[in-house]
Motif scaffolding. Structure first.
Motif, PDB file in Angstrom:
ATOM      1  N   SER A 182      26.321 -20.461  20.692  1.00 56.33           N
ATOM      2  CA  SER A 182      27.179 -20.375  21.867  1.00 56.33           C
ATOM      3  C   SER A 182      26.412 -20.072  23.141  1.00 56.33           C
ATOM      4  CB  SER A 182      28.248 -19.296  21.661  1.00 56.33           C
ATOM      5  OG  SER A 182      27.654 -18.029  21.490  1.00 56.33           O
ATOM      6  N   LYS A 183      25.128 -19.742  23.019  1.00 61.47           N
ATOM      7  CA  LYS A 183      24.317 -19.438  24.190  1.00 61.47           C
ATOM      8  C   LYS A 183      23.473 -20.635  24.615  1.00 61.47           C
ATOM      9  CE  LYS A 183      23.976 -14.458  23.334  1.00 61.47           C
ATOM     10  NZ  LYS A 183      25.009 -14.454  22.299  1.00 61.47           N
ATOM     11  N   LEU A 184      23.624 -21.753  23.959  1.00 58.13           N
ATOM     12  CA  LEU A 184      22.842 -22.943  24.279  1.00 58.13           C
ATOM     13  C   LEU A 184      23.556 -23.794  25.317  1.00 58.13           C
ATOM     14  CD1 LEU A 184      21.745 -24.037  20.679  1.00 58.13           C
ATOM     15  CD2 LEU A 184      20.468 -22.639  22.321  1.00 58.13           C
ATOM     16  N   THR A 231      24.521 -25.798  29.053  1.00 57.10           N
ATOM     17  CA  THR A 231      25.099 -25.421  30.339  1.00 57.10           C
ATOM     18  C   THR A 231      26.542 -24.958  30.140  1.00 57.10           C
ATOM     19  OG1 THR A 231      25.944 -27.651  30.732  1.00 57.10           O
ATOM     20  CG2 THR A 231      23.674 -27.184  31.429  1.00 57.10           C
ATOM     21  N   PRO A 232      27.175 -24.404  31.183  1.00 54.67           N
ATOM     22  CA  PRO A 232      28.600 -24.066  31.062  1.00 54.67           C
ATOM     23  C   PRO A 232      29.466 -25.255  30.656  1.00 54.67           C
ATOM     24  CG  PRO A 232      27.669 -23.005  32.985  1.00 54.67           C
ATOM     25  CD  PRO A 232      26.588 -23.899  32.440  1.00 54.67           C
ATOM     26  N   GLY A 267      23.719 -17.955  17.231  1.00 58.20           N
ATOM     27  CA  GLY A 267      23.567 -17.937  18.680  1.00 58.20           C
ATOM     28  C   GLY A 267      23.735 -19.279  19.345  1.00 58.20           C
ATOM     29  N   ASP A 295      29.382 -16.740  15.394  1.00 61.55           N
ATOM     30  CA  ASP A 295      28.214 -17.481  15.827  1.00 61.55           C
ATOM     31  C   ASP A 295      26.932 -16.680  15.613  1.00 61.55           C
ATOM     32  OD1 ASP A 295      26.617 -19.444  16.945  1.00 61.55           O
ATOM     33  OD2 ASP A 295      26.892 -18.698  18.969  1.00 61.55           O
ATOM     34  N   GLU A 310      31.740 -15.633  24.834  1.00 58.68           N
ATOM     35  CA  GLU A 310      30.545 -15.872  24.037  1.00 58.68           C
ATOM     36  C   GLU A 310      30.864 -16.416  22.654  1.00 58.68           C
ATOM     37  OE1 GLU A 310      28.469 -12.238  23.984  1.00 58.68           O
ATOM     38  OE2 GLU A 310      27.898 -12.303  26.094  1.00 58.68           O
ATOM     39  N   GLN A 354      29.137 -25.598  26.944  1.00 59.26           N
ATOM     40  CA  GLN A 354      29.928 -24.573  26.277  1.00 59.26           C
ATOM     41  C   GLN A 354      31.411 -24.945  26.282  1.00 59.26           C
ATOM     42  OE1 GLN A 354      28.753 -21.890  24.599  1.00 59.26           O
ATOM     43  NE2 GLN A 354      26.788 -22.861  24.955  1.00 59.26           N
TER      44      GLN A 354
END
Length: 255
Positions: free
Chosen positions: A98-100, A102-103, A96, A93, A83, A106
């Motif tokens: 890092s939660k946006l 697709t994989p 947030g 972060d 994360e 990321q």
């Protein structure tokens, strides 16, 4: 003689009725119904074992609990790193970001951060060395000695255009090598691997990390990210201090 023969045959004579009796019992069981099979699952088998060995139950439960706790800690550690959190602090972060995405998005974020971290670490070391007055001997170009470049941002401005072009091309070659690595980091590969042309290793050329186990490598990678994040803050501070004197209280006014 007859007595000796009788004594020898006595065990066999006793075995014959016994065998016949067993055969009759087996026939009676089959004639009635098949004996019920013991159909136990794994949990029931363990319960039987516990009943047979009650003294070892506590030890096995303690060992199982310790194993589950260790697995939970490892999973939490990996989740934290995925994360974007930075050990040992456990947070990063705050917005947030890092939660946006697709994989794959990321993975791109992580690769970009690692590249910026490495550039920032090199820039921070180079800036400090330059500020300390340590320069290469000789000329960077004909009639342009390294000592004449100056310090900070001014040093880059004084580099001849041909020298700037060479630096940019070298950075582009490293970037191309990292993007050509297969599998690509956005498709399951690990970011940070930069195999150069002709088998050259553009990162860790001495294979310092080759003999490390995976746990040690994971720790070293986290240390690299931590140092890189600090270096990015440091490099940004150096640039700010160059353009705005005394804007960074921790740095000398001459920077």
């Amino acid at each position: 003689m007859k007595l000796a023969v009788a004594l020898l045959l006595a065990p066999a004579a006793a075995y014959v009725p016994l065998r016949a009796s067993m055969q009759r019992a087996s026939t009676l069981v089959r004639a009635d119904e098949e004996p019920e099979a013991m159909d136990l699952d794994l949990g029931e088998m363990f319960e039987l074992f516990d009943e047979a060995d009650p003294e070892g139950v506590a030890e096995r439960e303690a060992a199982k609990k310790a194993e589950e706790e260790a697995a939970a800690k490892e999973a939490a550690k990996l989740a934290m790193m995925v994360e974007g959190a930075s050990a040992p602090f456990g947070f990063w972060d705050p917005a947030g970001l890092s939660k946006l995405g697709t994989p794959a998005t990321q993975a791109w974020f992580k690769a970009a951060e690692l590249k910026h971290s490495r550039v920032a670490m090199a820039a921070t070391v180079g800036w400090i060395v330059n500020e300390a007055g340590i320069v290469f001997d000789g000329n960077i170009a004909t009639g342009v000695p390294f000592s004449s470049l100056g310090k900070g941002v001014q040093a880059w401005e004084n580099v001849p255009d041909a020298g700037k072009l060479q630096i940019i091309l070298a950075a582009g070659a490293i970037e191309f090598a990292s993007e050509a690595k297969q599998p690509h980091y956005m498709r399951g590969g690990r970011p940070g691997q930069t195999a150069g042309p002709f088998g050259l290793r553009l990162w860790d050329p001495l294979n310092y990390n080759g003999g490390m186990d995976e746990e040690t490598k994971r720790t070293k990678r986290q240390m690299e990210v931590n140092n890189g994040r600090l270096a990015m803050i440091g490099a940004a501070s150096f640039v700010a201090a160059s353009y705005i004197p005394d804007s960074v209280p921790a740095l000398p006014s001459t920077w």
